[in-house]
Design a protein around this motif. Structure first.
Motif, PDB file in Angstrom:
ATOM      1  N   ILE A   7       0.868  -1.169   0.000  1.00 50.86           N
ATOM      2  CA  ILE A   7       0.000   0.000   0.000  1.00 50.86           C
ATOM      3  C   ILE A   7       0.907   1.220   0.000  1.00 50.86           C
ATOM      4  CG2 ILE A   7      -0.215   0.061   2.514  1.00 50.86           C
ATOM      5  CD1 ILE A   7      -3.126   1.092   2.068  1.00 50.86           C
ATOM      6  N   GLN A   8       0.487   2.285  -0.681  1.00 47.65           N
ATOM      7  CA  GLN A   8       1.298   3.494  -0.759  1.00 47.65           C
ATOM      8  C   GLN A   8       0.490   4.690  -0.276  1.00 47.65           C
ATOM      9  OE1 GLN A   8       2.472   6.162  -4.352  1.00 47.65           O
ATOM     10  NE2 GLN A   8       3.914   4.441  -4.299  1.00 47.65           N
ATOM     11  N   PHE A   9       1.114   5.483   0.580  1.00 44.83           N
ATOM     12  CA  PHE A   9       0.566   6.774   0.997  1.00 44.83           C
ATOM     13  C   PHE A   9       1.518   7.844   0.500  1.00 44.83           C
ATOM     14  CE2 PHE A   9      -1.987   5.680   5.116  1.00 44.83           C
ATOM     15  CZ  PHE A   9      -2.908   4.985   4.356  1.00 44.83           C
ATOM     16  N   ARG A  10       0.973   8.995   0.154  1.00 41.27           N
ATOM     17  CA  ARG A  10       1.785  10.139  -0.260  1.00 41.27           C
ATOM     18  C   ARG A  10       1.702  11.235   0.800  1.00 41.27           C
ATOM     19  NH1 ARG A  10      -1.383  10.575  -5.314  1.00 41.27           N
ATOM     20  NH2 ARG A  10      -1.488   8.377  -5.770  1.00 41.27           N
ATOM     21  N   VAL A  11       2.802  11.950   0.953  1.00 42.49           N
ATOM     22  CA  VAL A  11       2.884  13.064   1.901  1.00 42.49           C
ATOM     23  C   VAL A  11       3.525  14.254   1.198  1.00 42.49           C
ATOM     24  CG1 VAL A  11       2.988  11.591   3.958  1.00 42.49           C
ATOM     25  CG2 VAL A  11       5.101  12.245   2.827  1.00 42.49           C
ATOM     26  N   THR A  12       3.101  15.454   1.566  1.00 41.13           N
ATOM     27  CA  THR A  12       3.632  16.648   0.923  1.00 41.13           C
ATOM     28  C   THR A  12       5.015  17.027   1.443  1.00 41.13           C
ATOM     29  OG1 THR A  12       2.398  17.994   2.499  1.00 41.13           O
ATOM     30  CG2 THR A  12       1.372  17.604   0.346  1.00 41.13           C
ATOM     31  N   ASN A  13       5.351  16.625   2.669  1.00 40.23           N
ATOM     32  CA  ASN A  13       6.674  16.892   3.228  1.00 40.23           C
ATOM     33  C   ASN A  13       7.313  15.540   3.540  1.00 40.23           C
ATOM     34  OD1 ASN A  13       8.844  17.327   5.101  1.00 40.23           O
ATOM     35  ND2 ASN A  13       8.063  19.398   5.417  1.00 40.23           N
ATOM     36  N   PHE A  14       8.170  15.077   2.639  1.00 38.56           N
ATOM     37  CA  PHE A  14       8.727  13.732   2.777  1.00 38.56           C
ATOM     38  C   PHE A  14       9.571  13.581   4.036  1.00 38.56           C
ATOM     39  CE2 PHE A  14      11.672  10.254   1.991  1.00 38.56           C
ATOM     40  CZ  PHE A  14      10.762   9.242   1.719  1.00 38.56           C
ATOM     41  N   LYS A  15      10.396  14.561   4.361  1.00 43.31           N
ATOM     42  CA  LYS A  15      11.256  14.471   5.550  1.00 43.31           C
ATOM     43  C   LYS A  15      10.417  14.305   6.810  1.00 43.31           C
ATOM     44  CE  LYS A  15      14.941  16.853   8.017  1.00 43.31           C
ATOM     45  NZ  LYS A  15      15.778  18.050   8.090  1.00 43.31           N
ATOM     46  N   GLU A  16       9.370  15.110   6.952  1.00 45.21           N
ATOM     47  CA  GLU A  16       8.480  14.984   8.115  1.00 45.21           C
ATOM     48  C   GLU A  16       7.733  13.648   8.084  1.00 45.21           C
ATOM     49  OE1 GLU A  16       5.847  18.294   8.617  1.00 45.21           O
ATOM     50  OE2 GLU A  16       7.494  19.731   8.626  1.00 45.21           O
ATOM     51  N   GLY A  17       7.294  13.253   6.888  1.00 51.49           N
ATOM     52  CA  GLY A  17       6.585  11.985   6.747  1.00 51.49           C
ATOM     53  C   GLY A  17       7.460  10.799   7.126  1.00 51.49           C
ATOM     54  N   LEU A  18       8.713  10.822   6.699  1.00 51.27           N
ATOM     55  CA  LEU A  18       9.648   9.756   7.032  1.00 51.27           C
ATOM     56  C   LEU A  18       9.812   9.645   8.546  1.00 51.27           C
ATOM     57  CD1 LEU A  18      11.562   7.677   5.683  1.00 51.27           C
ATOM     58  CD2 LEU A  18      13.339   9.426   5.788  1.00 51.27           C
ATOM     59  N   HIS A  19       9.982  10.770   9.207  1.00 48.02           N
ATOM     60  CA  HIS A  19      10.114  10.771  10.667  1.00 48.02           C
ATOM     61  C   HIS A  19       8.840  10.234  11.330  1.00 48.02           C
ATOM     62  CE1 HIS A  19      11.319  12.004  14.660  1.00 48.02           C
ATOM     63  NE2 HIS A  19      10.167  12.640  14.786  1.00 48.02           N
ATOM     64  N   TRP A  20       7.678  10.695  10.876  1.00 44.25           N
ATOM     65  CA  TRP A  20       6.394  10.298  11.460  1.00 44.25           C
ATOM     66  C   TRP A  20       6.189   8.788  11.333  1.00 44.25           C
ATOM     67  CZ3 TRP A  20       1.470   8.356  10.949  1.00 44.25           C
ATOM     68  CH2 TRP A  20       0.499   8.849  11.821  1.00 44.25           C
ATOM     69  N   TYR A  21       6.441   8.237  10.148  1.00 44.18           N
ATOM     70  CA  TYR A  21       6.233   6.807   9.937  1.00 44.18           C
ATOM     71  C   TYR A  21       7.323   5.957  10.592  1.00 44.18           C
ATOM     72  CZ  TYR A  21       1.999   7.388   7.367  1.00 44.18           C
ATOM     73  OH  TYR A  21       0.698   7.681   7.054  1.00 44.18           O
ATOM     74  N   ASN A  22       8.536   6.473  10.747  1.00 46.00           N
ATOM     75  CA  ASN A  22       9.549   5.765  11.543  1.00 46.00           C
ATOM     76  C   ASN A  22       9.042   5.561  12.967  1.00 46.00           C
ATOM     77  OD1 ASN A  22      11.512   5.473   9.555  1.00 46.00           O
ATOM     78  ND2 ASN A  22      12.679   7.265  10.190  1.00 46.00           N
ATOM     79  N   LEU A  23       8.427   6.587  13.534  1.00 48.97           N
ATOM     80  CA  LEU A  23       7.872   6.475  14.886  1.00 48.97           C
ATOM     81  C   LEU A  23       6.679   5.525  14.914  1.00 48.97           C
ATOM     82  CD1 LEU A  23       8.085  10.193  16.091  1.00 48.97           C
ATOM     83  CD2 LEU A  23       9.506   8.266  16.832  1.00 48.97           C
ATOM     84  N   LEU A  24       5.789   5.624  13.928  1.00 53.02           N
ATOM     85  CA  LEU A  24       4.612   4.754  13.896  1.00 53.02           C
ATOM     86  C   LEU A  24       5.025   3.288  13.824  1.00 53.02           C
ATOM     87  CD1 LEU A  24       1.509   4.353  13.688  1.00 53.02           C
ATOM     88  CD2 LEU A  24       1.811   4.439  11.202  1.00 53.02           C
TER      89      LEU A  24
END
Length: 127
Positions: A7-24
């Protein structure tokens, strides 16, 4: 025969998204093939892709099974700043669950089996 899932999700700010999903996911990506794209293998054969871009309208929910919903919920509130996350259940449904949005509007759900024997059986199938 289906043998994997992505499954793929897109985010407008990749750096923030990467950090958020690392935590999740409580881990770094398993694969980063190029800038603006990362993949985590959530369970064997099930991949989550994060991509730079505009989220799709109505994206998700991605539903993830956990063994202790209350504990994970509290961790996400603390580490990701989630609020208003409510756990739901119904007598005819064999799980309890919650649903929330990532900061880009993608829907994510968590669920926990009420029958711990069934939960253990499903987990053992992964090994």
């Amino acid at each position: 025969m289906i043998f994997e899932m992505t499954i793929q999700f897109r985010v407008t700010n990749f750096k923030e998204g990467l950090h958020w999903y690392n935590l999740l996911f409580d881990k770094d990506p398993d694969f980063i093939p190029h800038e603006g794209f990362a993949e985590w293998e959530i369970v064997p054969g099930s991949w989550f892709q994060l991509a730079q871009g505009e989220p799709a309208d109505g994206s998700g929910p991605l539903r993830l099974g956990v063994t202790n919903l209350e504990k994970v919920k509290e961790k996400l509130i603390k580490e990701l700043g989630l609020d208003g996350v409510e756990i739901h259940s119904r007598p005819e449904v064999p799980v309890k669950w919650c649903t929330f949005n990532d900061p880009w509007g993608n829907r994510i759900g968590l669920f926990e089996y009420l029958d711990k024997v069934e939960e253990a059986r499903r987990i053992s199938e992964l090994n």
